[in-house]
Design a protein around this motif. Structure first.
Motif, short mmCIF file in Angstrom:
data_model
loop_
_atom_site.label_atom_id
_atom_site.label_comp_id
_atom_site.label_asym_id
_atom_site.label_seq_id
_atom_site.Cartn_x
_atom_site.Cartn_y
_atom_site.Cartn_z
N SER A 458 0.95 -1.14 -0.11
CA SER A 458 -0.04 0.13 -0.14
C SER A 458 0.89 1.44 0.04
CB SER A 458 -0.95 -0.23 1.10
OG SER A 458 -1.56 1.21 1.27
N GLU A 459 0.94 1.91 -1.29
CA GLU A 459 1.73 2.98 -1.43
C GLU A 459 1.30 4.19 -0.58
OE1 GLU A 459 2.07 4.25 -5.24
OE2 GLU A 459 3.53 2.64 -5.90
N MET A 460 2.27 4.98 0.02
CA MET A 460 1.85 6.02 0.98
C MET A 460 1.83 7.21 0.11
SD MET A 460 2.52 6.66 4.89
CE MET A 460 1.46 7.87 5.64
N ILE A 461 0.77 8.02 -0.41
CA ILE A 461 0.93 8.92 -1.18
C ILE A 461 0.59 10.46 -0.24
CG2 ILE A 461 -0.22 10.08 -2.98
CD1 ILE A 461 -1.16 7.15 -3.95
N GLY A 551 5.34 8.14 5.09
CA GLY A 551 6.50 6.88 5.00
C GLY A 551 6.57 6.32 3.79
N ALA A 552 6.87 5.24 3.61
CA ALA A 552 7.14 4.67 2.30
C ALA A 552 5.97 3.98 1.97
CB ALA A 552 8.11 3.48 2.14
N GLU A 553 5.13 3.27 2.80
CA GLU A 553 3.93 2.72 2.51
C GLU A 553 3.05 2.35 3.83
OE1 GLU A 553 4.37 -1.43 1.69
OE2 GLU A 553 6.57 -1.28 1.74
N LEU A 554 1.83 2.14 3.70
CA LEU A 554 1.18 1.57 4.83
C LEU A 554 1.23 0.06 4.78
CD1 LEU A 554 -2.19 3.78 4.50
CD2 LEU A 554 -0.32 4.06 6.22
N THR A 555 1.25 -0.50 6.17
CA THR A 555 1.61 -1.87 5.99
C THR A 555 0.76 -2.50 7.26
OG1 THR A 555 3.34 -3.33 6.41
CG2 THR A 555 3.71 -1.37 7.56
N LEU A 556 0.90 -3.67 7.32
CA LEU A 556 0.21 -4.13 8.50
C LEU A 556 1.24 -4.80 9.38
CD1 LEU A 556 -2.34 -6.80 6.19
CD2 LEU A 556 -2.61 -4.36 7.29
N SER A 557 0.71 -4.59 10.55
CA SER A 557 1.67 -4.97 11.83
C SER A 557 1.20 -5.44 13.10
CB SER A 557 2.43 -3.65 12.27
OG SER A 557 3.04 -3.96 13.43
N PRO A 558 1.74 -6.70 13.76
CA PRO A 558 1.26 -7.11 15.00
C PRO A 558 1.44 -6.11 16.13
CG PRO A 558 3.20 -8.36 14.29
CD PRO A 558 2.97 -7.33 13.32
N SER A 595 -8.41 6.51 12.75
CA SER A 595 -8.17 5.05 12.31
C SER A 595 -8.95 4.85 11.01
CB SER A 595 -8.50 4.21 13.41
OG SER A 595 -7.64 4.75 14.51
N GLN A 596 -10.01 5.21 10.83
CA GLN A 596 -10.84 4.80 9.80
C GLN A 596 -10.21 5.35 8.43
OE1 GLN A 596 -13.25 2.73 9.95
NE2 GLN A 596 -13.81 3.10 7.74
N GLU A 597 -9.67 6.52 8.62
CA GLU A 597 -9.29 7.22 7.41
C GLU A 597 -7.93 6.48 7.03
OE1 GLU A 597 -9.39 11.90 7.21
OE2 GLU A 597 -8.82 11.25 9.27
N LEU A 598 -7.06 5.87 7.93
CA LEU A 598 -6.08 5.11 7.60
C LEU A 598 -6.45 3.85 6.95
CD1 LEU A 598 -3.86 6.10 10.79
CD2 LEU A 598 -2.76 5.68 8.26
N MET A 601 -7.31 4.77 3.50
CA MET A 601 -6.04 4.84 2.81
C MET A 601 -5.48 3.64 2.36
SD MET A 601 -4.09 7.94 4.88
CE MET A 601 -2.51 8.08 3.58
N TYR A 602 -5.31 2.66 3.18
CA TYR A 602 -4.76 1.19 2.97
C TYR A 602 -5.29 0.69 1.90
CZ TYR A 602 -2.78 -3.21 3.94
OH TYR A 602 -2.30 -4.43 3.49
#
Ligand SMILES: Nc1ncnc2c1ncn2[C@@H]1O[C@H](COP(=O)(O)OP(=O)(O)OP(=O)(O)O)[C@@H](O)[C@H]1O
Length: 611
Positions: A458-461, A551-558, A595-598, A601-602
Motif C-alpha cells: 500500500s503506497e503512501m501518497i 512513510g514509504a507505505e502503509l503496512t500491516l503490523s502485529p 483510524s478509519q481514514e488510515l 487509505m490502506y
C-alpha cells in the motif's frame, strides 16, 4: 614491428591458438547444444592439461573470474583500430571504413590481415626474397599477452597495451586476428554456457556423464571453472570429489523458492523451521583468513573495497582463523537503530569517497549462514548444525549480529513474525528447513529455503497527522535525549488513540533538542487511559501534540493497534519507514487522522506488486 614470438616465453605444454580459433568458427555455425558439446570435447582432448584453465577462461570470454577483481582489458575501439592498422600496415581510416561497411571490427581485421599476407607473399615471390616461416601463435602466448594488456595500468600503459596488441595481431593468422579482436571487445558472444563446458569436462576427464554432478558440485563450492577444470585434468576425478571450499574463492550462493501461503510453506519445509527476517540489503559472503577479509556479492563480485567497515567487523567479531559466513548488509540509522531502505545502501555505493559514505550511511550485518570454518566444510551439514557453529564463532554486536529469527511450526506465528519483519524494514521472511537433509545447496534454487514476500503493497501518497503518545530514549548522537516517538491515530467511535508507528527519522537536530522541553508537561507514569497500544515506550505522555508524518507505505503490523483485526486477525495498520515532516501546533489530538481514514487509505492505495 617486433613479433611476440621473440619476446614471449614459449610454453612447454601448449597448443596452437589455431585450434581454439577453429573451434570458435565451428561453434558459430552449429545449431544444437549437443554439437557444441562435441566440439568442446574435441577441443579438450587436444588441450594439454596444464593449460586447460586458460582454454576454459577464453571460452568464457574472460581472462579470469570476475571476482578476482583484476583489471579488465581496458582497450577501447580507437586503440583496436590503431593496433589493426599497425599490424597490417594499413591506414587507420582504411580500418575504420572497412569496420563501417562490415559492422564488425573482428571481420575487418581478418580481411586486412588476409590482404596484407597476400601482399607479403606476392612481394616475396616477385623479388624472391627470403621470408622466414612464421611460428604459430599458441594459446599460452595469446593468454599471456592479453593478461599483460589487462594488467598494464597507469602512466604509459596506453602505449604498452597498443604495442602488445599490435604485436599479437602481427603474429596472428587472419582468422585468429578476428577472434582476438572480438575477445578484446568483449564480443565473442558464442553463447557457450558454463553447463556445456562442464558437460564436456566430465566426458573428457571424468569418464562420462556420471562425473558431471561431481564437477558441478566442485564448481559450486569454488566458483572458478578454470581452476576446477585444471584440478580435474591434472589430478583426476577423485581429487574433485574431495574438494572443499577454499577461503578467498567464492561459493555459489544457495537460493530460495517463493510461496505466499504460510500453511503451504510450512508443509514444504517439513513443519519445524527457522523463520528469519528477509533483510532488504546486499547479500555478502564474507571470507576470513587470519586478518585478510574478502566480501563477495550475490553475483560473486568482489565488493570488499566498498565495505571497509564490514571488513573491520569481520576481522574483530569472527572468532576463527578461517571462515566463510553469509549475511545481509543493511543500511541503518545510528540514532534510532532502525533499518533503512535498500535505496540508501545504493546511495552509499554511488558515493566516490568511501570514508564519507561510511559516515553518511552506516551499515549493519545480519548473518544467516556458515559454510566453512577452520578446515571444515559445513555445506553438507544440516542448518541447525551450521547455525549452532555460527553462533559459536560470532561475537554479536550492534552492527554484526545473527539475523532475527524464530523457530516455529505454527502458520499464525509465522504470519505475525512476517508482519513484524515488514514493519521493521525487512522485505518479508525466509523460511528454512531444519531436517537432516537441510544442507547448504550451493548454486541451487530449491525448497529448503522459501521466501515469503508480500503480494500487495500500500503506497503512501499522502501525509498523516498523528498524536504523540510516548517516547523512546535516543542513542548515538541522541544519547541523553529522546530518539523516537510513539505515534497514534484517533478512533472517534471509541474515543481512543491507537498506535500506528514509532518514528525516529526526519527530525533535525534542533527538533530533537527541543523535545524534552516540549514533552515535559505531558509526561505521565503509565499509559494514558485513552491510549490503546501494544508497544511499550520508555515514557508515556498524555495525547496532546500532533505531528505530520509520511512513510514509504502503509503496512500491516502485529505491534500496532490502529484498525486492529480490520484487515487480518491480530494485526493493525502501520507505516513503514515513517518520517517526521513538521509539527502541527494548529491541531488538537482529536483533529488527528482517524483510524478509519488510515483504513481507507490502506485499501485505496493497495497495489499488486508486479515483479
Ligand atoms: N535471512 C536471510 N536468509 C537468506 N537470504 C536472505 C536473508 N535475508 C535477506 N536475504 C537475501 O534474500 C535473498 C534470497 O532470496 P533469493 O534466494 O530468491 O535471491 P534473489 O534471487 O536475489 O531474490 P530477491 O530478489 O528476492 O532477493 C538472498 O540472496 C539474500 O540477499
Amino acid at each position: 614491428m617486433t613479433t611476440q614470438q621473440n619476446e614471449q616465453p614459449r610454453y612447454e605444454k601448449d597448443m596452437p591458438f589455431r585450434e581454439l580459433a577453429d573451434t570458435f568458427e565451428r561453434i558459430e555455425v552449429i545449431t544444437s547444444r549437443t554439437q557444441m558439446t562435441v566440439l568442446l570435447v574435441n577441443l579438450f582432448k587436444k588441450t594439454p592439461p596444464e593449460i586447460i584453465d586458460k582454454v576454459v577462461y577464453l571460452l568464457q570470454g574472460r581472462l579470469w573470474p570476475d571476482w578476482k577483481g583484476l583489471p579488465e582489458l581496458g582497450v577501447g575501439e580507437k586503440m583496436l583500430v590503431k593496433a589493426i592498422a599497425l599490424a597490417t600496415q594499413s591506414r587507420e581510416s582504411e580500418v575504420e571504413s572497412l569496420y563501417k561497411s562490415l559492422g564488425d571490427l573482428g571481420k575487418a581485421a581478418e580481411k586486412l590481415k588476409a590482404k596484407y599476407e597476400e601482399k607479403l607473399k606476392k612481394g616475396a615471390m616477385s623479388i624472391l626474397a627470403f621470408v622466414p616461416a612464421k611460428k604459430e601463435l599458441t594459446v599460452g602466448q595469446v593468454y599471456e599477452t592479453l593478461s599483460r594488456v589487462a594488467l598494464a595500468t597507469g602512466e604509459g600503459s596506453r602505449d604498452i597495451k597498443l604495442k602488445l596488441l599490435a604485436g599479437l595481431l602481427s603474429d596472428a593468422s587472419p582468422k585468429e586476428a578476428k577472434y582476438i579482436i572480438r575477445f578484446v571487445e568483449g564480443r565473442l558472444r558464442l553463447g557457450i554456457g558454463d553447463a556445456t563446458i562442464m558437460d564436456a569436462l566430465a566426458i573428457v576427464y571424468g569418464g562420462g556423464a556420471h562425473a558431471r554432478p561431481i564437477v558441478e558440485r566442485a564448481y559450486n563450492l569454488r566458483a572458478d571453472l578454470g581452476h576446477i577444470a585444471k584440478i580435474l585434468a591434472t589430478q583426476g576425478l577423485e581429487a574433485l570429489k574431495g574438494i572443499k571450499p577454499q577461503v578467498g574463492i567464492p561459493i555459489r550462493p544457495m537460493l530460495a523458492e517463493r510461496l505466499n501461503n504460510p500453511v503451504e510453506i510450512l508443509k514444504k519445509v517439513g513443519g519445524d523451521s527457522f523463520v528469519e527476517y528477509k533483510y532488504d540489503g546486499e547479500r555478502a559472503q564474507i571470507h576470513k583468513l587470519g586478518d585478510k577479509i574478502w566480501i563477495y556479492s550475490r553475483r560473486l563480485e568482489n565488493i570488499t573495497h566498498q565495505y571497509p567497515d564490514v571488513v573491520d567487523y569481520a576481522r574483530k567479531y569472527i572468532k576463527a582463523d578461517e571462515a566463510i559466513v553469509e549475511g545481509e548488509i543493511v543500511a541503518y540509522d545510528p540514532d534510532t537503530g532502525e533499518l533503512r531502505p535498500f535505496q540508501e545502501l545504493m546511495h552509499r555505493k554511488r558515493k566516490h569517497d568511501i570514508h564519507i559514505a561510511i559516515k553518511e550511511v552506516p551499515v549493519k550485518v545480519f548473518l544467516f549462514d556458515l559454510l566453512y570454518v577452520d578446515g571444515e566444510d559445513y555445506t553438507l551439514k544440516p542448518l541447525p548444525e551450521r547455525r549452532a557453529k555460527l553462533e559459536e564463532i560470532i561475537e554479536q554486536t550492534e552492527t554484526f549480529q545473527i539475523a532475527e529469527y524464530i523457530r516455529t511450526n505454527d502458520p499464525d506465528e509465522l504470519e505475525k513474525f512476517f508482519f513484524k519483519a515488514i514493519e521493521d524494514g525487512a522485505e518479508g521472511v525466509m523460511i528454512k528447513a531444519l531436517h537432516k537433509n537441510a544442507i547448504y545447496q550451493a548454486g541451487t534454487r530449491g525448497w529448503l529455503w522459501i521466501k515469503y514476500k508480500r503480494d500487495y503493497k500500500s503506497e503512501m501518497i499522502d501525509t498523516v497527522d498523528l498524536v504523540i503518545i510516548g517516547a523512546f530514549y535516543g542513542r548515538g548522537r541522541r544519547g541523553g535525549k529522546y530518539g523516537a516517538l510513539l505515534m497514534a491515530s484517533y478512533n472517534p467511535d471509541k474515543d481512543v488513540f491507537e498506535s500506528v508507528c514509532k518514528v525516529g527519522s526526519g527530525f533535525k537536530d534542533e527538533d530533537i533538542d527541543k523535545l524534552p522541553e516540549m514533552l515535559k508537561p505531558y509526561i505521565i507514569e503509565h499509559k494514558h487511559p485513552r491510549v490503546v497500544a501494544r508497544m511499550k515506550p520508555d515514557i508515556w505522555v498524555t495525547p496532546a501534540l500532533v505531528a505530520e508524518i509520511i512513510g514509504a507505505e502503509l503496512t500491516l503490523s502485529p505491534l500496532h493497534t490502529c484498525c486492529l483485526d480490520a484487515i487480518k486477525p491480530g494485526v493493525g495498520i502501520s507505516i513503514r519507514f515513517p518520517r517526521f515532516i513538521r509539527w502541527r501546533p494548529d491541531k488538537g489530538p482529536e483533529d488527528a487522522t482517524t483510524s478509519q481514514e488510515l483504513l481507507e487509505m490502506y485499501k485505496r492505495q493497495l497495489k499488486k506488486l508486479s515483479e
